[in-house]
Design a protein around this motif. Structure first.
Motif, PDB file in Angstrom:
ATOM      1  N   LYS B  91       0.816  -1.217   0.000  1.00 40.43           N
ATOM      2  CA  LYS B  91       0.000   0.000   0.000  1.00 40.43           C
ATOM      3  C   LYS B  91       0.849   1.267   0.000  1.00 40.43           C
ATOM      4  O   LYS B  91       0.508   2.236  -0.675  1.00 40.43           O
ATOM      5  CB  LYS B  91      -0.920  -0.004   1.224  1.00 40.43           C
ATOM      6  N   LEU B 240      -6.148   1.391   4.162  1.00 41.89           N
ATOM      7  CA  LEU B 240      -5.811   0.766   2.886  1.00 41.89           C
ATOM      8  C   LEU B 240      -5.643  -0.731   3.107  1.00 41.89           C
ATOM      9  O   LEU B 240      -4.846  -1.150   3.949  1.00 41.89           O
ATOM     10  CB  LEU B 240      -4.510   1.348   2.347  1.00 41.89           C
ATOM     11  N   SER B 242      -4.533  -4.136   1.158  1.00 44.06           N
ATOM     12  CA  SER B 242      -3.955  -4.738  -0.045  1.00 44.06           C
ATOM     13  C   SER B 242      -4.529  -6.143  -0.142  1.00 44.06           C
ATOM     14  O   SER B 242      -4.201  -6.997   0.678  1.00 44.06           O
ATOM     15  CB  SER B 242      -2.433  -4.844   0.069  1.00 44.06           C
ATOM     16  N   ASN B 252      -5.272  -2.471  -4.131  1.00 42.17           N
ATOM     17  CA  ASN B 252      -5.345  -1.753  -2.863  1.00 42.17           C
ATOM     18  C   ASN B 252      -6.689  -1.052  -2.791  1.00 42.17           C
ATOM     19  O   ASN B 252      -7.075  -0.349  -3.720  1.00 42.17           O
ATOM     20  CB  ASN B 252      -4.228  -0.712  -2.778  1.00 42.17           C
ATOM     21  N   SER B 316      -2.912  -6.250   5.102  1.00 43.67           N
ATOM     22  CA  SER B 316      -2.501  -7.000   3.907  1.00 43.67           C
ATOM     23  C   SER B 316      -3.246  -8.320   3.879  1.00 43.67           C
ATOM     24  O   SER B 316      -2.910  -9.249   4.603  1.00 43.67           O
ATOM     25  CB  SER B 316      -1.010  -7.258   3.953  1.00 43.67           C
TER      26      SER B 316
END
Lengths: 158, 422
Positions: B91, B240, B242, B252, B316
């Motif tokens: 990100k 954010l 990912s 993202n 993530s």
């Protein structure tokens, strides 16, 4: 070994970023610049020359040169393909693509093509997981790779 | 969606100063230069916003900034950690490529709050495109008179530089980053002393993640409460995520904290080829893996993911479908930590090697019945016994993979081949 004037000029730009007397902060970039001018490889003479230029002990520069991934201590190709094999790339078929690349070039990861043009390395996460599978050639990222795409990219290397 | 770090992402030249300023960028910084803010006002706004460190630790940013001894004599530093490299995480790369000025303004605001007149953005060595974008943005900011000494004849000074790494995951650990920035091997320091007291070159230093800094300007211009209301309790704002792996549209996504995982999966286009979801790593390779059933009932916020038995980490999200061999997946992760351990602490240096070698032995069809217990025992001995969190990060996947998918490991050991792969 002597560091070229153009490399010195660039190292000096980095030295300027750090407080006076802290020029050893520039060691990582200085090593990269000297490596780039010497067949992508760092010899112990080159490491010592960087240390002398930055007025730091040779062993301190050698520690940096051997700790980080992006310094080469053995002959490498003119271009280095760094293929990510970590989880997101693995889930997207990186292993088969690495085999494809190895077959195409006639080398295993860690080796250099006979003409000295290309080295292939298997590397850990390069931080482009949403573009998996991906590799890096020199400074450039290539994402969403397929066998055909790899062929095109690699055929274009000179 | 796309309300903070990504708010300009669909615009032409979204990384330019012109685009950034046209959407209100640098308005807080300009007010600071005119003396319209006190550091305490900014800290209070950040505390209200509920912004927590986006690099993985989740520590409240406002509180972190308040720890800096801003009135101490001598140089102080503010550092951005753009050494992104945890498998699944990508990100910060996009923030640097598409909104570099938000990082510059966030760092500038931080520098004022903490009275730190010099800043560095430590960018991972492979990120040349993001580095060049950030350098370009720095040039624009200097040319526009937004950075430098006594900016616009004010008493405010801030000089900001970028620094490049050379390949080492461990440098994402903040004290290893300091060592690296000083031109040394990236090996973490003992804490205490904490960087706020003894940081870069021994001076007071605060280090924040790229996404944390990039969120600050928007929080300041729209208000802490606005940001907090975007999210849920304990997890203010947007984040954010990912999303990578077996999805149709890996990307993202900047979404509100608290979004159900199932919605995020839909945003990412759903499962590829309509396959069945098997497992999810929600916060990057260090965070415990979850089964599909648990993941589908989870919300994407600090408490929601913790309740599900894992951690939000850096956001993530790694999606695995039913074709995934969990033994192979864990072996790949174990290799990562084995490769990236800095070698300083014995439990991590030796333990990560043991974990990888035992898993490799199983993958080679030479696994022994006692190997599962051996893996558990090694990860237990690493956990909590190292200077930094890399040891825990190596241990947690092992424990969670074995707990949730034990039968696949038993099958591999007994039959010498994968239960799922042909």
């Amino acid at each position: 070994m002597i560091i070229s004037d153009s490399a010195k000029k660039q190292i000096d730009i980095w030295i300027e970023k750090y407080p006076q007397g802290k020029q050893s902060s520039a060691v990582m970039e200085a090593l990269k610049l000297v490596q780039a001018e010497n067949d992508n490889q760092l010899t112990s003479e080159a490491i010592q020359a960087v240390a002398d230029y930055l007025d730091m002990p040779g062993i301190a520069a050698a520690e940096v040169a051997t700790f980080y991934e992006n310094y080469n201590h053995k002959p490498v190709g003119k271009h280095i393909i760094r293929f990510c094999h970590n989880i997101s790339c693995m889930l997207n078929g990186a292993d088969d693509l690495i085999t494809h690349l190895e077959t195409k070039l006639g080398v295993k990861t860690g080796e250099v093509t006979k003409d000295g043009l290309i080295s292939v390395k298997k590397v850990e996460c390069l931080g482009a997981c949403v573009g998996a599978p991906m590799f890096q050639i020199d400074d450039q990222y290539y994402e969403h790779l397929t066998a055909d795409k790899i062929d095109d990219i690699v055929d274009g290397l000179k | 969606m796309n309300e903070v770090c990504f708010k300009n992402i669909d615009k032409d030249q979204c990384w330019s100063l012109e685009t950034y300023e046209a959407s209100g960028g640098y308005s807080t910084w300009r007010k600071i230069l005119k003396g319209e803010y006190t550091p305490d006002e900014i800290i209070n706004e950040l505390k209200t916003s509920g912004l927590r460190g986006r690099g993985g630790a989740g520590f409240p940013t406002g509180l972190k900034w308040s720890f800096m001894p801003r009135n101490a004599q001598g140089q102080k530093y503010v550092i951005c950690n753009s050494d992104e490299g945890e498998p699944g995480t990508c990100k910060d790369r996009d923030i640097l490529r598409f909104n570099p000025h938000s990082v510059i303004e966030g760092m500038a605001i931080g520098s004022f709050v903490m009275n730190a007149t010099i800043g560095y953005n430590y960018i991972r060595g492979e990120f040349m495109e993001p580095f060049n974008r950030f350098e370009g943005a720095l040039k624009e900011a200097y040319a526009a008179g937004l950075l430098g000494k006594n900016i616009n004849a004010s008493e405010v000074s801030f000089d900001l530089y970028s620094h490049l790494g050379a390949g080492a995951y461990i440098v994402g650990e903040e004290t290893a980053l300091l060592e690296s920035l000083e031109g040394k091997k990236g090996q973490p320091r003992f804490k205490p002393p904490f960087p706020a007291n003894v940081g870069l070159y021994g001076k007071p230093t605060t280090i924040n993640n790229t996404e944390s800094f990039a969120s600050v300007p928007e929080i300041m211009s729209k208000g802490g409460q606005w940001f907090a209301d975007l999210g849920v309790e304990n997890s203010g704002g947007t984040k954010l995520f990912s999303v990578s792996g077996h999805v149709n549209n890996p990307a993202n996504f900047e979404v509100s904290m608290g979004m159900p995982f199932s919605e995020l999966l839909e945003l990412a286009g759903g499962m590829r080829n309509g396959a069945k979801l098997k497992a999810v790593i929600p916060g990057g390779s260090s965070t415990p893996v979850l089964t599909a059933e648990v993941a589908m009932g989870m919300t994407m916020d600090y408490d929601g993911i913790e309740k599900a038995g894992s951690m939000l980490g850096a956001g993530s999200v790694i999606i695995m479908d039913e074709s995934t061999c969990m033994v192979k997946a864990l072996t790949r992760l174990a290799h990562f930590y084995y490769d990236e351990s800095c070698g300083q602490c014995t439990p991590c240096r030796e333990g990560t090697g043991w974990l990888y070698r035992v898993l490799k032995r199983i993958m080679d069809g030479k696994g022994k019945a006692e190997d599962i217990d051996l893996l558990m025992s090694v990860q237990e001995k690493i956990m909590g016994n190292t200077i930094c969190a890399l040891g825990d990060a190596a241990a947690m996947p092992v424990e969670s993979f074995l707990r949730n998918f034990r039968e696949e490991f038993e099958y591999y050991i007994e039959h010498g081949k994968s239960m799922v792969e042909k």
